[in-house]
Design a protein around this motif. Structure first.
Motif, mmCIF file in Angstrom:
data_model
loop_
_atom_site.group_PDB
_atom_site.id
_atom_site.type_symbol
_atom_site.label_atom_id
_atom_site.label_comp_id
_atom_site.label_asym_id
_atom_site.label_seq_id
_atom_site.Cartn_x
_atom_site.Cartn_y
_atom_site.Cartn_z
ATOM 1 N N UNK A 70 1.547 11.679 4.816
ATOM 2 C CA UNK A 70 0.491 10.704 5.118
ATOM 3 C C UNK A 70 -0.849 11.169 4.553
ATOM 4 N N UNK A 71 -1.184 12.415 4.828
ATOM 5 C CA UNK A 71 -2.460 12.951 4.344
ATOM 6 C C UNK A 71 -2.494 13.007 2.825
ATOM 7 N N UNK A 72 -1.365 13.406 2.226
ATOM 8 C CA UNK A 72 -1.311 13.491 0.759
ATOM 9 C C UNK A 72 -1.471 12.105 0.143
ATOM 10 N N UNK A 73 -0.805 11.114 0.715
ATOM 11 C CA UNK A 73 -0.889 9.758 0.171
ATOM 12 C C UNK A 73 -2.313 9.220 0.274
ATOM 13 N N UNK A 74 -2.961 9.509 1.402
ATOM 14 C CA UNK A 74 -4.341 9.039 1.564
ATOM 15 C C UNK A 74 -5.277 9.750 0.598
ATOM 16 N N UNK A 75 -5.056 11.051 0.424
ATOM 17 C CA UNK A 75 -5.891 11.810 -0.502
ATOM 18 C C UNK A 75 -5.773 11.239 -1.910
#
Lengths: 201, 201
Positions: A70-75
């Motif tokens: 999730x964090x990687x996709x948002x980044x």
DNA sequence: GGTTGAATTGAACGGGCGTTCAGTGACAAT
DNA sequence: ATTGTCACTGAACGCCCGTTCAATTCAACC
């Protein structure tokens, strides 16, 4: 019989994780046995321990992987522009990402209490990081003067709760398409944030 | 030893329900054993079956009682006035009622999947009735022209999700008092509904 | 084609599960 | 003081749990 024909760890490993994800989401961590998971994978229970230290870290790893993805996709989306546009973007991203991974989302919200304290802290830190992303947008908007919020911390949690709620009822092929749902929620999110009028949807 | 001194069914019955509520909320239905509950009550496991048919109906009854109490409490408030005032009232009622019964709320949202199909239908119908109460307010406000909502059904679910989210973080004695939290959420709820300006908080 | 290491079986370990029930002691009514 | 019912015990039923491990078979490389 011992080793099975065609067996390879690059196959069984992922299959274990997929089966565990589905079963944990459907019946709950405590209600699913290692033997059930093994049966789903097509293997005896003992074989699972080649791929996970124990049931607990199987759960914790599933949750951590989800939140890291999730964090990687948002980044990767890294929206530019004013706070209003970024909040719009965040809402759509959240709905889209979560709709595509209903099982992992469900587990990450429902099985927190089945984590040992150490694992809980690790997972909680990841969730907090995501929350902070939204909070930053709200704070920026507040500074830019385009949002009107009494409390950005609460607002961040309130908006995430609202957006994540989509997962409790949304089903592909229902009354509304996902883009339509995004539009409706973006409208409510922006209004709730007290956003000054922008381009109409 | 058989019957214990001072034992009375009017005492043990409620104590069973209180213990089950607390333990189910803390550890989850599947992770709590009848023996654990019995120990909490101060009784042997077999004695519990004088007060509940089985573990499943113990859970279902706790959930049904909670939702019936919720509906009854809301019916008693029976707010009058325009939709804006009623939505304000609903938001405050929801937050207050749920904050006072964190355990029951938690169970009613988390343990749905542990219900047998019959019990699930019974519980789901109660929840739907509550959702409809909010939806009616939103529809009335839409008709009165004081709300601007693209979809009242979605809005009802979105707002309830947002309000119920309070329970995941609110703790008595924290940074904000409950009335203050109510104010903040009412502000966001009214804005999200596109409410035309009313009296400032 | 022989060797080596990886992948898996199947049985076992100790323990806990939900539920039932005959037996028993405590209370209430007479 | 006797009786009858109520509340509970304690043991048992059959079953499933997470985890370990020696033995075994397959795949891959020389």
């Amino acid at each position: 019989m011992a080793r099975k024909p065609g067996s390879r760890s690059e196959i069984t490993g992922p299959r274990l994780r997929e089966a565990a994800l589905r079963l944990f989401a459907r019946d709950g961590y405590a209600a699913v046995s290692m033997r059930q998971i093994a049966a789903e994978v097509g293997v005896q229970a003992g074989a699972l321990y080649l791929y996970t230290a124990d049931k607990q870290s199987l759960l914790a790893d599933l949750m951590a992987d989800h939140l890291e993805a999730l964090l990687a996709a948002w980044a990767e989306e890294a929206p530019e522009g004013d706070a209003r546009a970024r909040l719009d973007h965040f809402a759509r991203f959240h709905i889209r990402f979560h709709a595509a991974r209903a099982d992992a989302v469900f587990i990450a919200y429902m099985e927190l209490r089945n984590l040992t304290p150490g694992n809980f802290a690790r997972i909680e830190a990841l969730r907090r990081r995501y929350e902070t992303e939204l909070e930053q947008i709200l704070r920026d908007g507040q500074a830019e003067g385009c949002f009107a919020l009494p409390d950005t911390k609460l607002a961040a949690m309130a908006l995430i709760a609202m957006l994540t709620g989509v997962n409790t009822w949304f089903r592909e092929g229902g009354r509304l398409s996902l883009p339509r749902v995004e539009d409706i929620y973006v409208d409510m999110v922006l209004k709730a944030a007290g956003a000054t009028a922008g381009p109409p949807p």
